[in-house]
Scaffold this motif. Structure first.
Motif, mmCIF file in Angstrom:
data_model
loop_
_atom_site.group_PDB
_atom_site.id
_atom_site.type_symbol
_atom_site.label_atom_id
_atom_site.label_comp_id
_atom_site.label_asym_id
_atom_site.label_seq_id
_atom_site.Cartn_x
_atom_site.Cartn_y
_atom_site.Cartn_z
ATOM 1 N N TRP A 20 -10.056 0.152 -2.227
ATOM 2 C CA TRP A 20 -11.404 1.478 -1.809
ATOM 3 C C TRP A 20 -12.533 0.843 -1.976
ATOM 4 O O TRP A 20 -13.494 1.166 -1.104
ATOM 5 C CB TRP A 20 -10.836 2.417 -3.207
ATOM 6 C CG TRP A 20 -12.268 3.329 -3.097
ATOM 7 C CD1 TRP A 20 -12.464 4.519 -2.088
ATOM 8 C CD2 TRP A 20 -13.350 3.560 -4.021
ATOM 9 N NE1 TRP A 20 -13.515 4.975 -2.463
ATOM 10 C CE2 TRP A 20 -14.182 4.563 -3.290
ATOM 11 C CE3 TRP A 20 -13.580 2.601 -5.058
ATOM 12 C CZ2 TRP A 20 -15.449 4.878 -4.055
ATOM 13 C CZ3 TRP A 20 -14.771 2.938 -5.651
ATOM 14 C CH2 TRP A 20 -15.703 3.978 -5.258
ATOM 15 N N GLN A 23 -13.591 -1.559 1.081
ATOM 16 C CA GLN A 23 -13.854 -0.749 2.320
ATOM 17 C C GLN A 23 -15.237 0.205 2.038
ATOM 18 O O GLN A 23 -15.789 0.636 3.118
ATOM 19 C CB GLN A 23 -12.439 0.126 2.719
ATOM 20 C CG GLN A 23 -11.368 -0.816 2.860
ATOM 21 C CD GLN A 23 -10.241 0.529 2.949
ATOM 22 O OE1 GLN A 23 -9.903 1.489 2.737
ATOM 23 N NE2 GLN A 23 -8.909 -0.229 3.112
ATOM 24 N N THR A 24 -15.442 0.733 0.963
ATOM 25 C CA THR A 24 -16.501 1.703 0.676
ATOM 26 C C THR A 24 -17.855 0.774 0.583
ATOM 27 O O THR A 24 -18.768 1.313 1.225
ATOM 28 C CB THR A 24 -16.210 2.623 -0.483
ATOM 29 O OG1 THR A 24 -15.112 3.113 -0.285
ATOM 30 C CG2 THR A 24 -17.453 3.736 -0.437
ATOM 31 N N ARG A 99 -16.501 12.620 -7.921
ATOM 32 C CA ARG A 99 -15.231 13.225 -7.088
ATOM 33 C C ARG A 99 -15.201 12.388 -5.794
ATOM 34 O O ARG A 99 -14.027 11.959 -5.555
ATOM 35 C CB ARG A 99 -15.977 14.437 -6.382
ATOM 36 C CG ARG A 99 -16.065 15.775 -7.550
ATOM 37 C CD ARG A 99 -16.395 16.996 -6.891
ATOM 38 N NE ARG A 99 -16.778 17.813 -7.757
ATOM 39 C CZ ARG A 99 -17.608 18.906 -7.526
ATOM 40 N NH1 ARG A 99 -18.250 19.115 -6.281
ATOM 41 N NH2 ARG A 99 -17.862 20.074 -8.296
ATOM 42 N N ALA A 100 -16.116 11.633 -5.344
ATOM 43 C CA ALA A 100 -15.873 10.928 -4.038
ATOM 44 C C ALA A 100 -15.195 9.510 -4.657
ATOM 45 O O ALA A 100 -14.127 9.299 -3.814
ATOM 46 C CB ALA A 100 -17.235 10.273 -3.393
ATOM 47 N N PRO A 101 -15.518 8.835 -5.464
ATOM 48 C CA PRO A 101 -14.705 7.673 -5.914
ATOM 49 C C PRO A 101 -13.170 7.975 -6.307
ATOM 50 O O PRO A 101 -12.084 7.434 -5.950
ATOM 51 C CB PRO A 101 -15.156 7.124 -7.212
ATOM 52 C CG PRO A 101 -16.707 7.469 -7.045
ATOM 53 C CD PRO A 101 -16.628 8.739 -6.506
ATOM 54 N N ALA A 103 -11.474 10.882 -5.438
ATOM 55 C CA ALA A 103 -10.646 11.077 -4.172
ATOM 56 C C ALA A 103 -10.268 9.993 -3.279
ATOM 57 O O ALA A 103 -9.123 9.684 -2.617
ATOM 58 C CB ALA A 103 -11.614 12.098 -3.307
ATOM 59 N N GLY A 104 -11.184 9.025 -3.180
ATOM 60 C CA GLY A 104 -10.976 7.846 -2.420
ATOM 61 C C GLY A 104 -9.947 6.887 -2.845
ATOM 62 O O GLY A 104 -9.178 6.376 -2.183
ATOM 63 N N ILE A 105 -9.860 6.649 -4.036
ATOM 64 C CA ILE A 105 -8.739 5.923 -4.760
ATOM 65 C C ILE A 105 -7.761 6.592 -4.640
ATOM 66 O O ILE A 105 -6.640 5.851 -4.583
ATOM 67 C CB ILE A 105 -9.440 5.378 -6.350
ATOM 68 C CG1 ILE A 105 -10.494 4.655 -6.008
ATOM 69 C CG2 ILE A 105 -8.115 4.721 -6.922
ATOM 70 C CD1 ILE A 105 -11.292 4.430 -7.457
ATOM 71 N N GLN A 107 -6.443 8.582 -2.594
ATOM 72 C CA GLN A 107 -6.025 8.441 -0.855
ATOM 73 C C GLN A 107 -5.507 6.948 -0.966
ATOM 74 O O GLN A 107 -4.589 6.927 -0.126
ATOM 75 C CB GLN A 107 -7.228 8.817 -0.272
ATOM 76 C CG GLN A 107 -6.856 8.751 1.360
ATOM 77 C CD GLN A 107 -7.672 9.065 2.322
ATOM 78 O OE1 GLN A 107 -9.227 9.055 1.925
ATOM 79 N NE2 GLN A 107 -7.467 9.592 3.294
ATOM 80 N N GLN A 108 -6.283 6.245 -1.242
ATOM 81 C CA GLN A 108 -5.878 4.680 -1.101
ATOM 82 C C GLN A 108 -4.657 4.325 -1.707
ATOM 83 O O GLN A 108 -3.636 3.656 -1.429
ATOM 84 C CB GLN A 108 -6.862 3.718 -1.702
ATOM 85 C CG GLN A 108 -6.668 2.399 -1.232
ATOM 86 C CD GLN A 108 -6.769 2.036 0.316
ATOM 87 O OE1 GLN A 108 -5.725 1.648 0.653
ATOM 88 N NE2 GLN A 108 -7.901 2.250 0.747
ATOM 89 N N GLU A 118 -4.146 12.053 -10.898
ATOM 90 C CA GLU A 118 -5.584 12.968 -10.794
ATOM 91 C C GLU A 118 -6.291 13.305 -11.830
ATOM 92 O O GLU A 118 -5.801 14.001 -12.752
ATOM 93 C CB GLU A 118 -5.568 14.076 -9.795
ATOM 94 C CG GLU A 118 -6.999 14.515 -9.487
ATOM 95 C CD GLU A 118 -7.280 15.595 -8.156
ATOM 96 O OE1 GLU A 118 -8.183 15.740 -7.775
ATOM 97 O OE2 GLU A 118 -5.970 15.776 -7.659
#
Length: 491
Positions: A20, A23-24, A99-101, A103-105, A107-108, A118
């Motif tokens: 993550w 890619q980010t 929230r963004a980190p 959610a991204g992790i 998803q990965q 979560e």
């Protein structure tokens, strides 16, 4: 990953976290490369790094990695990470940015077939509704975001039981508390928290402007339980109606807890200038007193020239922050600029604005609907305002550290220069602006020193401690003197 250092810095994280991040962001910043090995090892860490270098993510990523992929503990032992912000607004901002980190992790992890949990994130400030406070007591969140004052209240309430499982504490913008009695209060709260957990806390301190690092690290880490400090005695110093005890001896006789200092404070590039709005600045004394011989222009000051200059600068940039040194001036200046422009081009932003209104104002600036804000120190401490093109400081700021924080709001992204204009109001102010600008370019922030043995703060904390459980005098002394401001407190 590109550089070898970047790959090594990420090696300790789980594969979904590494992918993550790559890619980010691509590469870790220098601050992240240097501090992750220390934080991953469990060591207490003090990180000095410029604004926009990813300090908060540097501190949180190890915690996120553990919370997502370690087996979840029992419900009442879920709270493992405590983040302490000097501002309620900054606490809310960090919760949004987590929230963004997460959610991204997540998803990965799903793509890679990893099992992840979560995390629940809770906020406890003066704005937190009673229903959310009760929910935290019954079902503690994995990560709690709070302020120094709310931590004190949590430790003195039924919610303290939910803090027994805390293992790491992140103190953001640590420079804002070190040199104040508020900092002494926080230091005692951290020792009370460690006593409650029954095990050493990992303490992580973050700031872009903190010197000397050894003093701040001592404040962050505190001292071990290894007997009284030795020294020639105590000097009593009166300050108004309060008495403060100052030890004449250094506190080196007590053993400091180890804190790793990570100095990633590479000087950020400043595109900075001092610009006078008038060819001939007035004398401040004559302008403010209306002394004989002072002209009408003197009595009005330089404001009639400053207002058009500010509007011109706002018009040339997408987003502008204007810093002033008082709430009253922020309100007056915003009203004057909007009146001159004939529309709402700026809005005042300060600590007295209601939370809902503040969020609307910040959202309008981020979305590009509002060209600028006139702010006080409420926006000095790292609240995410999106991409700021220009920072204007009207009148010399309170100090070099404050100026660095304020101008650093511009070009907040990694590698960007911070563009700023400092506008003096009168002749002596011009000299102060020039001196501060020179020190900013040199990175010469003011040294800070934590208070020594403020007794009013101690009395308040002792009352809180004995209100929730029984203590012996020896037990109180042991816990209190672990806090750096009280390491030399005599029996």
């Amino acid at each position: 990953m590109g550089s070898n250092e970047g790959r090594q810095a990420l090696e300790g994280f789980r594969e979904p976290v590494r992918r993550w991040f790559a890619q980010t962001f691509g590469e870790p910043t220098r601050a992240q490369e240097l501090c992750w090995p220390a934080i991953r090892s469990g060591a207490s860490t003090l990180l000095l790094a410029p604004t926009g270098s990813g300090k908060t993510l540097a501190a949180f990523l190890a915690a996120i990695d553990a919370v997502l992929f370690d087996p979840p503990p029992p419900v009442l032992e879920r709270c493992r990470v405590l983040y302490i912000s000097p501002l309620k607004a900054l606490a809310v901002d960090v919760e949004k940015n987590l929230r963004a980190p997460v959610a991204g992790i997540l998803q990965q992890a799903e793509v890679m077939g990893w099992t992840a949990h979560e995390p629940a994130v809770a906020i406890r400030t003066g704005d937190t509704p009673a229903s959310e406070r009760v929910r935290f007591v019954k079902r503690p969140a994995d990560i709690l975001i709070t302020t120094p004052e709310s931590l004190y209240l949590l430790l003195t309430s039924a919610a303290r039981a939910a803090l027994r499982s805390v293992r790491s504490v992140i103190v953001d913008e640590i420079h804002a508390t070190v040199g104040t009695k508020r900092g002494a209060h926080l230091a005692l709260s951290l020792e009370r928290l460690q006593e409650l957990t029954g095990s050493p806390l990992q303490r992580i301190g973050l700031s872009a402007t903190q010197r000397p690092l050894e003093e701040v690290a001592r404040f962050l880490g505190g001292f071990e339980d290894d007997g009284p400090a030795e020294g020639p005695g105590v000097e009593t110093v009166e300050e108004g109606l309060e008495v403060v005890l100052e030890h004449a001896a250094p506190v080196a006789a007590r053993r400091e807890r180890p804190v790793r200092i990570v100095d990633a404070g590479a000087r950020k590039h400043l595109d900075l200038r001092v610009e006078s709005a008038a060819a001939d600045l007035v004398d401040a004394g004559r302008a403010s007193s209306g002394a004989a011989g002072a002209s009408a222009a003197d009595r009005r000051g330089v404001w009639p020239a400053i207002h058009p200059l500010l509007l011109d600068l706002i018009g040339k940039h997408r987003s502008t922050l204007i810093f002033v040194n008082s709430r009253r001036l922020a309100e007056r200046l915003a009203a004057s600029l909007n009146e001159l422009a004939g529309s709402e081009v700026v809005h005042a932003h300060h600590g007295s604005i209601a939370r809902e209104q503040r969020l609307q104002i910040e959202g309008a600036l981020k979305a590009g609907r509002l060209p600028g804000l006139v702010a006080t120190s409420s926006l000095e401490l790292g609240i995410d305002m999106g991409a700021i093109d220009l920072v204007i400081q009207v009148e010399a700021p309170p100090g070099v550290a404050s100026a660095m924080q304020r101008i650093g709001r511009a070009g907040h992204r990694i590698g960007d220069a911070s563009k700023g204009v400092i506008i003096p109001r009168y002749r002596a102010d011009l000299l102060a602006c020039a001196a501060i600008t020179e020190r900013m370019h040199a990175g010469a922030v003011e040294p800070m020193r934590y208070p020594r043995s403020p007794l009013d703060v101690l009395a308040q904390q002792i009352v809180a401690m004995v209100a929730v459980e029984d203590w012996t005098v020896d037990g109180l002394e042991r816990v209190v003197r672990r806090a750096a401001p009280y390491a030399s407190l005599p029996r």
